[in-house]
Design an enzyme around this catalytic site. Structure first.
Site, short mmCIF file in Angstrom:
data_model
loop_
_atom_site.label_atom_id
_atom_site.label_comp_id
_atom_site.label_asym_id
_atom_site.label_seq_id
_atom_site.Cartn_x
_atom_site.Cartn_y
_atom_site.Cartn_z
CB CYS A 47 -0.96 -0.15 1.14
SG CYS A 47 -2.00 1.35 1.35
CB SER A 49 -0.35 3.99 3.92
OG SER A 49 -1.82 4.47 3.66
CG HIS A 52 2.83 7.95 2.26
ND1 HIS A 52 3.15 8.54 0.86
CD2 HIS A 52 1.42 8.26 2.14
CE1 HIS A 52 2.31 8.85 0.06
NE2 HIS A 52 1.21 8.57 0.82
CG HIS A 68 -1.71 -0.78 6.72
ND1 HIS A 68 -0.76 -0.46 5.82
CD2 HIS A 68 -2.71 -0.29 5.65
CE1 HIS A 68 -1.00 0.16 4.81
NE2 HIS A 68 -2.35 0.34 4.71
CB CYS A 174 -5.84 -1.07 3.89
SG CYS A 174 -5.28 0.62 3.47
#
Length: 375
Positions: A47, A49, A52, A68, A174
């Site tokens: 993902c 995220s 990041h 996650h 997610c």
């Protein structure tokens, strides 16, 4: 031989510092304490995220195990856990649901207070379940699914259909739920409406799917990578635009495409402050709604004219698509199993866990929508 109550040695992808690749090492995973659950991870999605954190846009404590968006099987449970049992197929929840805090009790709330602890890099009791040669490894989003085994709080796990394929339904943990729910729950897109989705990655395409499911008549995809346009149209976008093809701002382009009205709903699914403001400016000045879905950089701020919202626009954020996780995730899995939506078109690459760095390179290069790591 049962592993319950014992330390488990297993492989994990550890990030030691910002802008460094993952290192696959053998870690030790402690057994679950009271109200904790240890999970054997079967599949985990790659993902944005997580990326990041690697880029430094999202600030965390290092060293850390990211991940996650996963599905797995319960290996063992701590004292007092009744929501799941060993052998249950489950999805870890980065957006937990304790059911007791004020947010959980509010009909519109889904940002459980237990989630506040996820940013600290440790479990609710202040400890980490991961060590490497005696050194503590931090937890990410309360889940840390880039490991063969992880430990979560009981509020952050839910049982799902035992027959659900983990390499597909992990996306419900997610990406899919976040985008689909942003349209269905957060924006409450109406039949016949016009929508614009900024960012056509996995979450953006899931937002497109949500807009289509809600009955939107026009869904305009916005991305600087035109290679994503065919897939976006396959998923429900009626047209796509590349901001790089125009000399004027993208909000003016979208106004031009809607007879000077602006879209009814816009979604920023990138995580950039400039596109968040552009998405807001793209929706109808009086009754338009713009939803921030992309994770913003930790140190970012936005400056904009108050006139953008004074005229009546609504600007809001959306965490995990507005879903109450423990209630929604099992139902979303059942809906997938029942054919109400497809996840397969979102998954472009399936890789073995030890090729995790390759999965992130595919993400950064724009060559993948969702890569799924299988264990």
């Amino acid at each position: 031989m049962s592993t319950a109550g014992k330390v488990i040695k297993c492989k994990a992808a550890v990030v030691w510092e910002v802008k460094k690749p993952f290192s696959i090492v053998e870690i030790e995973v402690a057994p679950p304490k009271a109200h904790e659950v240890r999970i054997k991870i079967l599949a985990s999605g790659v993902c944005r995220s997580d990326d990041h954190v690697l880029s430094g846009a999202l600030q965390v404590k290092f060293p850390i195990i990211l991940g996650h968006e996963a599905a797995g099987v319960v290996e063992s449970v701590g004292e007092g856990v009744t929501c799941v049992k060993p052998g249950d197929k489950v999805i870890p929840l980065f957006a937990p649901q304790c059911g007791e805090c004020s947010t959980c009790k509010h009909p519109r709330g889904n940002l459980c207070k237990m989630g506040d602890l996820a940013a600290s890099g440790v479990m609710p009791d202040g400890t980490s379940k991961f060590t490497y040669k005696g050194q503590q490894i931090h937890t990410f989003a309360g889940t840390s699914t880039f490991a063969e085994y992880t430990v979560v709080h009981e509020s952050a796990v839910v049982k799902i259909d035992a027959t659900a394929p983990p390499e597909k339904v992990c996306l419900i943990g997610c990406g899919f739920s976040t985008g689909y729910g942003a349209a269905i729950n957060s924006a409450k897109v109406e039949p016949g409406s016009t929508c614009a989705v900024f960012g056509l990655g996995g979450v953006g395409l899931s937002t497109v799917m949500g807009c289509k499911a809600a009955g939107a008549s026009r869904i305009i995809g916005v991305d600087i990578n035109k290679d994503k346009f065919p897939k976006a149209k396959e998923m429900g976008a009626t047209e796509c635009v590349n901001p790089m093809d125009f000399k004027k701002p993208i909000n003016e382009v979208l106004y031009g495409l809607t007879d000077g009205e602006g879209v009814d709903y816009s979604f920023e699914v990138i995580g950039r402050t400039d596109t968040m403001t552009a998405a807001l400016a793209s929706c109808h000045m009086n009754y338009g709604t713009s939803v921030v879905v992309g994770v913003p950089p930790s140190a970012s701020e936005i400056t904009f004219s108050p006139a953008l919202i004074f005229t009546g626009r609504t600007w809001k954020g959306s965490i995990f698509g507005g879903w109450k996780s423990k209630e929604a995730v099992p139902k979303l899995v059942s809906d997938f199993m029942g054919g109400k939506f497809a996840l397969e078109p979102l998954i472009t690459h399936t890789l073995p866990f030890d090729k995790i760095n390759e999965g992130f390179e595919l993400l950064r290069s724009g060559k993948s929508i969702r890569s799924v790591l299988v264990f």
